[in-house]
Design a protein around this motif. Structure first.
Motif, PDB file in Angstrom:
ATOM      1  N   ARG A   1      56.193  39.538  66.342  1.00 53.29           N
ATOM      2  CA  ARG A   1      56.068  38.151  66.780  1.00 53.29           C
ATOM      3  C   ARG A   1      55.738  37.235  65.609  1.00 53.29           C
ATOM      4  NH1 ARG A   1      52.053  34.821  67.780  1.00 53.29           N
ATOM      5  NH2 ARG A   1      50.499  36.462  67.475  1.00 53.29           N
ATOM      6  N   VAL A   2      54.791  37.661  64.776  1.00 52.71           N
ATOM      7  CA  VAL A   2      54.408  36.843  63.619  1.00 52.71           C
ATOM      8  C   VAL A   2      55.568  36.760  62.631  1.00 52.71           C
ATOM      9  CG1 VAL A   2      52.825  36.661  61.658  1.00 52.71           C
ATOM     10  CG2 VAL A   2      51.962  37.367  63.904  1.00 52.71           C
ATOM     11  N   LEU A   3      56.229  37.887  62.419  1.00 55.71           N
ATOM     12  CA  LEU A   3      57.362  37.908  61.494  1.00 55.71           C
ATOM     13  C   LEU A   3      58.462  36.969  61.978  1.00 55.71           C
ATOM     14  CD1 LEU A   3      58.607  39.192  58.965  1.00 55.71           C
ATOM     15  CD2 LEU A   3      59.518  40.987  60.423  1.00 55.71           C
ATOM     16  N   ASN A   4      58.736  36.998  63.257  1.00 56.26           N
ATOM     17  CA  ASN A   4      59.766  36.130  63.820  1.00 56.26           C
ATOM     18  C   ASN A   4      59.400  34.662  63.650  1.00 56.26           C
ATOM     19  OD1 ASN A   4      62.287  35.974  65.551  1.00 56.26           O
ATOM     20  ND2 ASN A   4      60.856  34.774  66.766  1.00 56.26           N
ATOM     21  N   THR A   5      58.126  34.333  63.848  1.00 61.42           N
ATOM     22  CA  THR A   5      57.670  32.952  63.682  1.00 61.42           C
ATOM     23  C   THR A   5      57.797  32.497  62.242  1.00 61.42           C
ATOM     24  OG1 THR A   5      56.122  33.180  65.530  1.00 61.42           O
ATOM     25  CG2 THR A   5      55.713  31.385  63.976  1.00 61.42           C
ATOM     26  N   LEU A   6      57.352  33.330  61.318  1.00 61.89           N
ATOM     27  CA  LEU A   6      57.466  32.991  59.894  1.00 61.89           C
ATOM     28  C   LEU A   6      58.919  32.780  59.497  1.00 61.89           C
ATOM     29  CD1 LEU A   6      54.997  35.258  57.863  1.00 61.89           C
ATOM     30  CD2 LEU A   6      55.104  32.762  57.870  1.00 61.89           C
ATOM     31  N   TYR A   7      59.777  33.675  59.951  1.00 67.22           N
ATOM     32  CA  TYR A   7      61.185  33.594  59.582  1.00 67.22           C
ATOM     33  C   TYR A   7      61.816  32.339  60.177  1.00 67.22           C
ATOM     34  CZ  TYR A   7      65.683  35.354  58.021  1.00 67.22           C
ATOM     35  OH  TYR A   7      66.877  35.508  57.363  1.00 67.22           O
ATOM     36  N   ALA A   8      61.500  32.058  61.433  1.00 64.32           N
ATOM     37  CA  ALA A   8      62.057  30.873  62.081  1.00 64.32           C
ATOM     38  C   ALA A   8      61.593  29.602  61.387  1.00 64.32           C
ATOM     39  CB  ALA A   8      61.653  30.851  63.552  1.00 64.32           C
ATOM     40  N   CYS A   9      60.342  29.563  60.935  1.00 65.42           N
ATOM     41  CA  CYS A   9      59.829  28.379  60.241  1.00 65.42           C
ATOM     42  C   CYS A   9      60.444  28.230  58.857  1.00 65.42           C
ATOM     43  CB  CYS A   9      58.311  28.446  60.139  1.00 65.42           C
ATOM     44  SG  CYS A   9      57.457  28.154  61.715  1.00 65.42           S
ATOM     45  N   ALA A  10      60.852  29.318  58.238  1.00 62.01           N
ATOM     46  CA  ALA A  10      61.502  29.237  56.928  1.00 62.01           C
ATOM     47  C   ALA A  10      62.940  28.748  57.055  1.00 62.01           C
ATOM     48  CB  ALA A  10      61.459  30.593  56.224  1.00 62.01           C
ATOM     49  N   LEU A  11      63.675  29.278  58.041  1.00 60.43           N
ATOM     50  CA  LEU A  11      65.100  28.940  58.173  1.00 60.43           C
ATOM     51  C   LEU A  11      65.333  27.693  59.018  1.00 60.43           C
ATOM     52  CD1 LEU A  11      67.557  30.548  56.989  1.00 60.43           C
ATOM     53  CD2 LEU A  11      65.401  31.784  56.948  1.00 60.43           C
ATOM     54  N   ASN A  12      64.629  27.570  60.124  1.00 56.32           N
ATOM     55  CA  ASN A  12      64.794  26.411  61.014  1.00 56.32           C
ATOM     56  C   ASN A  12      66.244  26.215  61.447  1.00 56.32           C
ATOM     57  OD1 ASN A  12      61.973  25.013  60.962  1.00 56.32           O
ATOM     58  ND2 ASN A  12      62.430  25.525  58.826  1.00 56.32           N
ATOM     59  N   VAL A  13      66.895  27.307  61.840  1.00 50.75           N
ATOM     60  CA  VAL A  13      68.282  27.273  62.287  1.00 50.75           C
ATOM     61  C   VAL A  13      68.355  27.885  63.676  1.00 50.75           C
ATOM     62  CG1 VAL A  13      69.261  27.345  59.961  1.00 50.75           C
ATOM     63  CG2 VAL A  13      68.737  29.488  61.146  1.00 50.75           C
ATOM     64  N   SER A  14      69.520  27.776  64.317  1.00 54.07           N
ATOM     65  CA  SER A  14      69.668  28.336  65.659  1.00 54.07           C
ATOM     66  C   SER A  14      71.132  28.595  65.945  1.00 54.07           C
ATOM     67  CB  SER A  14      69.094  27.386  66.712  1.00 54.07           C
ATOM     68  OG  SER A  14      69.776  26.142  66.676  1.00 54.07           O
ATOM     69  N   LEU A  15      71.388  29.478  66.899  1.00 56.51           N
ATOM     70  CA  LEU A  15      72.747  29.770  67.337  1.00 56.51           C
ATOM     71  C   LEU A  15      73.131  28.728  68.382  1.00 56.51           C
ATOM     72  CD1 LEU A  15      75.034  31.958  67.069  1.00 56.51           C
ATOM     73  CD2 LEU A  15      74.111  32.921  69.188  1.00 56.51           C
ATOM     74  N   PRO A  16      74.107  27.857  68.075  1.00 53.06           N
ATOM     75  CA  PRO A  16      74.485  26.835  69.058  1.00 53.06           C
ATOM     76  C   PRO A  16      75.125  27.462  70.282  1.00 53.06           C
ATOM     77  CG  PRO A  16      75.981  26.789  67.173  1.00 53.06           C
ATOM     78  CD  PRO A  16      74.894  27.771  66.835  1.00 53.06           C
ATOM     79  N   SER A  17      75.164  26.711  71.381  1.00 53.31           N
ATOM     80  CA  SER A  17      75.656  27.276  72.636  1.00 53.31           C
ATOM     81  C   SER A  17      77.150  27.568  72.599  1.00 53.31           C
ATOM     82  CB  SER A  17      75.331  26.339  73.797  1.00 53.31           C
ATOM     83  OG  SER A  17      75.858  25.046  73.539  1.00 53.31           O
ATOM     84  N   ALA A  18      77.977  26.585  72.237  1.00 50.77           N
ATOM     85  CA  ALA A  18      79.424  26.818  72.223  1.00 50.77           C
ATOM     86  C   ALA A  18      80.104  25.736  71.383  1.00 50.77           C
ATOM     87  CB  ALA A  18      79.982  26.825  73.636  1.00 50.77           C
TER      88      ALA A  18
END
Length: 584
Positions: free
Chosen positions: A371-388
């Motif tokens: 969970r912590v690793l995922n949070t750190l990684y998400a805060c570093a990249l700040n990207v997401s998979l768009p819907s379509a």
């Protein structure tokens, strides 16, 4: 089919409206939690570093009418010192409230004492009014000489080490110290600062609930977010601004002081009403107040008086303004109030050694909690998979197989996937989608660009995700073939059946990421190893790995998930047959 890059904001961008509407308290609390995590991650204090002994040291003491002034040093991290003056009332009703006082960008720092801007006047007066007051240096100012105030470094940013983060950590530790004093009521802690000290005030209040009352002065603005490197860190305000950060004080008592002659001139009409709307959600409108002074950028007597009355009300329970009057004082010379009057003691660590230590200590605390690793990684990249996304949003070339239900190979052209000819894959019944993860260079970047905008590296990863989302509209079975940028996108690709990545020449070192894939916070987040760990339990093939040691944690993560057979780490490049076997 090129996707234009978003417009880049800078510190002088206008945020309108300054705070989005939040229909319910739950909506705001979710947003507040995300913002707090963003601030902590940007400042490099998520997960929170160990709170090592402060080893408080008083290097001198003077006294004026009603106040003792101690010259105080705190070791806020091993070998790193916060310096300042502790103002103690000579007559103190214990336990007393305590006030943290960051000084801001005054010419002489915590010693500033002019008609326009006085730090010592508020400290003396607050102490005379029965508060314990700690006035501490900005990093690189006055006695804080270990790291210069203009400090910034690409390598340090990879590990989320910044001037802003160091100052915010000093503020957190200042509260730790004040709370530890027998003279202090730890339930009545306050913070006040003007200009850059105002920035420090609302950032500390946002992340530390121990601040029960706060007063950021001449800094809460929707049109200027702070001009100094100490007020900016990469990713701090990607989708937020100082007005919303200041509102994170709710429902605790908050005083906003603005001026007619600086960037807070619109506060009565724009910034303050927006913050008040957040307080309304809590039913706590009486706990937020605004005062505007007809002056330039200041912390003058009129501004200070507003603070004294606010603190008197909420720290002491007394509303009588005549009780909180600033009276004359005579201070001893500055040299008698310095912590290090003759310079740093021999052997004190300075810039290079300290930064190396901060990075080494962070690297020595590997994050294994997913969970912590995922949070750190998400805060570093700040990207997401768009819907379509549509084809127009993706820079891609599609080669369809004859079978409409064929699996699809998504190949990153800007990575090592460019060597592949689509013909063999088409003959085997696979469609092929080549995509480009390059981004257009940005020649004219706004001030403090990375505080507000993604790095080019993160934008490349977002282009990978855009292509993946588009590929999933073409086929339910997708194998991603690529290099570095595809590898960094792995945590967001649960719907991708397999990833086959060629990483020859890619190194898990500071120098490699600084020169080839600069993404602030990526090294602290675990970079490629973290991406691969977060890919588990899905199929992953890493090729061109001559030395598997830096990926030992990935092997362990797949083994712990009992899916070791889903991971391949090979020194050889992937052949066409290797890639096609993903669909076996």
């Amino acid at each position: 089919m090129n996707n234009p890059e978003p417009e880049r904001r800078g510190t002088n961008a206008l945020f309108h409206p300054p705070i989005p509407e939040y229909p319910t308290l739950a909506d705001w609390e979710r947003r507040r939690e995300r913002l707090e995590m963003r601030i902590r991650a940007a400042a490099g204090i998520y997960p929170e570093p160990p709170k090592t002994p402060l080893n408080p040291t008083v290097t001198g003491e003077t006294q004026i009418d009603g106040v003792r002034i101690q010259n105080l040093r705190l070791e806020t991290a091993p070998g790193f010192y916060s310096t300042g003056n502790l103002y103690l009332p000579t007559r103190l009703e214990q336990p007393a409230p305590a006030v943290a006082c960051p000084h801001g960008h005054a010419a002489t720092g915590r010693f500033e004492d002019t008609e326009k801007f006085s730090v010592v006047a508020r400290c003396v007066t607050l102490a005379r009014h029965g508060n314990v007051v700690f006035s501490y240096d900005m990093v690189g100012v006055n006695d804080s000489m270990q790291i210069p105030h203009h400090y910034k470094s690409a390598r340090a940013y990879l590990w989320s080490v910044s001037l802003l983060g160091l100052q915010l950590w000093n503020s957190v530790r200042a509260l730790d110290y004040l709370s530890s004093l027998d003279e202090v009521d730890s339930g009545r802690l306050a913070c006040v600062g003007a200009s850059g000290g105002g920035t420090q005030t609302f950032l500390l209040t946002a992340i530390d609930r121990r601040v029960s009352v706060s007063a950021p002065v001449v800094m809460v603005s929707a049109s200027m977010q702070g001009g100094c490197v100490c007020e900016n860190a990469p990713h701090l305000r990607l989708d937020a601004n100082n007005v919303e950060i200041a509102a994170m004080a709710a429902p605790r008592p908050l005083l906003i002081v603005s001026a007619t002659g600086d960037w807070t001139r619109t506060s009565p009409d724009i910034e303050y009403p927006a913050i008040r709307e957040i307080y309304k959600i809590y039913g706590a409108e009486e706990r937020v107040h605004h005062v505007q002074v007809d002056a330039g950028h200041n912390f003058n007597r009129e501004s200070r008086q507003a603070v004294y009355e606010w603190f008197g009300r909420w720290l002491h329970g007394e509303d009588d303004p005549d009780r909180w009057i600033e009276t004359p004082y005579e201070l001893p010379p500055v040299e008698q109030r310095r912590v290090f009057p003759t310079g740093l003691p021999d052997g004190t660590l300075t810039e290079e050694a300290l930064i190396d230590r901060f990075i080494a200590e962070s690297a020595a605390r590997p994050v294994m909690n997913r969970r912590v690793l995922n949070t750190l990684y998400a805060c570093a990249l700040n990207v997401s998979l768009p819907s379509a996304p549509s084809a127009e949003q993706v820079d891609a070339q599609f080669h369809p197989a004859k079978n409409a239900d064929a699996p699809l190979l998504l190949i990153e052209k800007s990575g090592n996937g460019a060597q592949y000819d689509p013909a063999p894959f088409l003959e085997k019944g696979c469609s092929v989608l080549f995509f480009n993860a390059d981004v257009e260079p940005t020649p004219d970047r706004p001030s403090h660009d990375l505080t507000f905008n993604l790095s080019d590296g993160a934008l490349r990863v977002q282009k990978v995700l855009n292509a993946c989302a588009y590929a999933l509209t073409l086929s339910e079975r997708v194998c991603l073939v690529g290099g570095l940028w595809s590898a960094l996108a792995l945590p967001y690709l649960d719907e991708i059946e397999c990833a086959s990545l060629h990483l020859e020449g890619v190194e898990r070192t500071d120098r490699f990421f600084e020169e080839n894939a600069f993404i602030p916070g990526i090294r602290k987040a675990g970079d490629l190893a973290a991406a691969a760990i977060l890919r588990a339990p899905h199929a992953l093939r890493l090729h061109g790995i001559k030395n598997a040691e830096p990926y030992a944690s990935v092997l362990q993560a797949y083994a712990n998930a009992d899916v070791a057979d889903q991971l391949t780490v090979s020194p050889e490049p992937a052949s066409a047959d290797d890639i096609l076997s993903c669909f076996a």
